[in-house]
Design a protein around this motif. Structure first.
Motif, PDB file in Angstrom:
ATOM      1  N   ARG A 166       3.356  10.500   1.210  1.00 32.78           N
ATOM      2  CA  ARG A 166       3.645   9.324   0.368  1.00 32.78           C
ATOM      3  C   ARG A 166       5.128   8.995   0.405  1.00 32.78           C
ATOM      4  NH1 ARG A 166       0.071  11.952  -3.062  1.00 32.78           N
ATOM      5  NH2 ARG A 166       1.749  12.605  -4.444  1.00 32.78           N
ATOM      6  N   GLU A 167       5.953  10.005   0.394  1.00 30.85           N
ATOM      7  CA  GLU A 167       7.406   9.798   0.443  1.00 30.85           C
ATOM      8  C   GLU A 167       7.820   9.175   1.780  1.00 30.85           C
ATOM      9  OE1 GLU A 167      11.145   9.415  -0.911  1.00 30.85           O
ATOM     10  OE2 GLU A 167       9.384   9.988  -2.076  1.00 30.85           O
ATOM     11  N   GLN A 168       7.247   9.644   2.879  1.00 29.05           N
ATOM     12  CA  GLN A 168       7.537   9.049   4.185  1.00 29.05           C
ATOM     13  C   GLN A 168       7.142   7.574   4.199  1.00 29.05           C
ATOM     14  OE1 GLN A 168       5.285  12.044   6.548  1.00 29.05           O
ATOM     15  NE2 GLN A 168       7.036  11.876   7.950  1.00 29.05           N
ATOM     16  N   ASP A 169       5.969   7.274   3.644  1.00 27.66           N
ATOM     17  CA  ASP A 169       5.500   5.891   3.586  1.00 27.66           C
ATOM     18  C   ASP A 169       6.446   5.024   2.756  1.00 27.66           C
ATOM     19  OD1 ASP A 169       3.311   6.478   5.132  1.00 27.66           O
ATOM     20  OD2 ASP A 169       1.855   6.324   3.496  1.00 27.66           O
ATOM     21  N   ARG A 170       6.872   5.513   1.635  1.00 31.60           N
ATOM     22  CA  ARG A 170       7.761   4.728   0.759  1.00 31.60           C
ATOM     23  C   ARG A 170       9.117   4.480   1.414  1.00 31.60           C
ATOM     24  NH1 ARG A 170       5.295   7.973  -4.107  1.00 31.60           N
ATOM     25  NH2 ARG A 170       3.611   6.521  -4.610  1.00 31.60           N
ATOM     26  N   LYS A 171       9.629   5.467   2.114  1.00 30.58           N
ATOM     27  CA  LYS A 171      10.902   5.275   2.819  1.00 30.58           C
ATOM     28  C   LYS A 171      10.772   4.210   3.905  1.00 30.58           C
ATOM     29  CE  LYS A 171      12.959   9.814   2.068  1.00 30.58           C
ATOM     30  NZ  LYS A 171      13.352  11.089   2.674  1.00 30.58           N
ATOM     31  N   TYR A 172       9.668   4.261   4.646  1.00 30.24           N
ATOM     32  CA  TYR A 172       9.466   3.273   5.700  1.00 30.24           C
ATOM     33  C   TYR A 172       9.230   1.879   5.101  1.00 30.24           C
ATOM     34  CZ  TYR A 172       8.124   1.296  10.159  1.00 30.24           C
ATOM     35  OH  TYR A 172       8.076   0.525  11.289  1.00 30.24           O
ATOM     36  N   ALA A 173       8.519   1.822   3.979  1.00 30.11           N
ATOM     37  CA  ALA A 173       8.291   0.543   3.298  1.00 30.11           C
ATOM     38  C   ALA A 173       9.614  -0.068   2.858  1.00 30.11           C
ATOM     39  CB  ALA A 173       7.374   0.749   2.092  1.00 30.11           C
ATOM     40  N   LEU A 174      10.481   0.735   2.293  1.00 27.08           N
ATOM     41  CA  LEU A 174      11.795   0.250   1.882  1.00 27.08           C
ATOM     42  C   LEU A 174      12.592  -0.227   3.090  1.00 27.08           C
ATOM     43  CD1 LEU A 174      13.869  -0.210  -0.349  1.00 27.08           C
ATOM     44  CD2 LEU A 174      14.597   2.168  -0.047  1.00 27.08           C
ATOM     45  N   LEU A 194       0.826  -1.209   0.000  1.00 28.88           N
ATOM     46  CA  LEU A 194       0.000   0.000   0.000  1.00 28.88           C
ATOM     47  C   LEU A 194       0.858   1.255   0.000  1.00 28.88           C
ATOM     48  CD1 LEU A 194      -2.836  -0.961   2.519  1.00 28.88           C
ATOM     49  CD2 LEU A 194      -3.046  -0.659   0.046  1.00 28.88           C
ATOM     50  N   ALA A 195       1.948   1.233   0.738  1.00 27.82           N
ATOM     51  CA  ALA A 195       2.827   2.409   0.799  1.00 27.82           C
ATOM     52  C   ALA A 195       3.380   2.745  -0.575  1.00 27.82           C
ATOM     53  CB  ALA A 195       3.963   2.163   1.777  1.00 27.82           C
ATOM     54  N   PHE A 196       3.807   1.716  -1.318  1.00 22.10           N
ATOM     55  CA  PHE A 196       4.343   1.983  -2.652  1.00 22.10           C
ATOM     56  C   PHE A 196       3.257   2.417  -3.629  1.00 22.10           C
ATOM     57  CE2 PHE A 196       8.093  -0.578  -1.248  1.00 22.10           C
ATOM     58  CZ  PHE A 196       9.015   0.436  -1.396  1.00 22.10           C
ATOM     59  N   GLN A 197       1.997   2.067  -3.335  1.00 24.90           N
ATOM     60  CA  GLN A 197       0.877   2.500  -4.170  1.00 24.90           C
ATOM     61  C   GLN A 197       0.343   3.868  -3.743  1.00 24.90           C
ATOM     62  OE1 GLN A 197      -1.940  -0.678  -3.626  1.00 24.90           O
ATOM     63  NE2 GLN A 197      -0.953  -1.978  -5.149  1.00 24.90           N
ATOM     64  N   GLY A 198       0.832   4.386  -2.612  1.00 31.48           N
ATOM     65  CA  GLY A 198       0.346   5.670  -2.116  1.00 31.48           C
ATOM     66  C   GLY A 198      -1.054   5.576  -1.536  1.00 31.48           C
ATOM     67  N   ARG A 199      -1.362   4.441  -0.892  1.00 26.69           N
ATOM     68  CA  ARG A 199      -2.704   4.203  -0.353  1.00 26.69           C
ATOM     69  C   ARG A 199      -2.647   3.805   1.118  1.00 26.69           C
ATOM     70  NH1 ARG A 199      -6.406   4.191  -4.088  1.00 26.69           N
ATOM     71  NH2 ARG A 199      -7.909   3.068  -2.829  1.00 26.69           N
TER      72      ARG A 199
END
Length: 135
Positions: free
Chosen positions: A101-109, A75-80
């Motif tokens: 969205r950027e914070q989510d993607r960093k945490y997902a990575l 979901l983080a990489f999808q921005g959802r």
């Protein structure tokens, strides 16, 4: 640990039902890895096949972290985000603004890299132990 019920950038993007799903995937992956290791160790198959533990162990760790942290990498990489089980409005939606969205993607990575590193470490430990034991 309290169960979050609202989206927080880089910290929480799923509710209790999604956490349970991820916990179940983690448990099944870990159980599969243990069964696979036991099968390889008691059979005549080459010990090098223990390196196949990497995928289920990495998945088990990453999905376990997702369940514990209330955070879905996909979901983080999808921005959802997804809070269907706790919200009256459906609880699903797009993450706004782009900084969130950027914070989510960093945490997902971050979670993915932890899963990969831990899976590789555990696989190496199991394989090395089997080799040292002469299995």
């Amino acid at each position: 640990m309290t169960v979050p019920s609202a989206y927080r950038p880089g910290a929480c993007n799923i509710g209790p039902a999604a956490r349970r799903e991820r916990g179940l995937v983690a448990l099944v992956s870990f159980t599969g890895a243990v069964g696979y290791a036991a099968f390889v160790l008691v059979s005549d198959f080459p010990t090098v096949l223990l390196l196949g533990l990497f995928v289920p162990l990495s998945l088990a760790i990453e999905w376990g972290l997702q369940a514990r942290q209330s955070f879905c990498v996909t979901l983080a990489f999808q921005g959802r985000y997804d809070f269907r089980d706790t919200a009256t409005d459906g609880g699903t939606g797009m993450v706004e603004p782009s900084t969130a969205r950027e914070q989510d993607r960093k945490y997902a990575l971050h979670l993915t890299l932890i899963g990969i590193a831990a899976g590789a470490t555990l696989t190496t430990l199991v394989y090395a132990s089997a080799v040292l034991a002469g299995v």
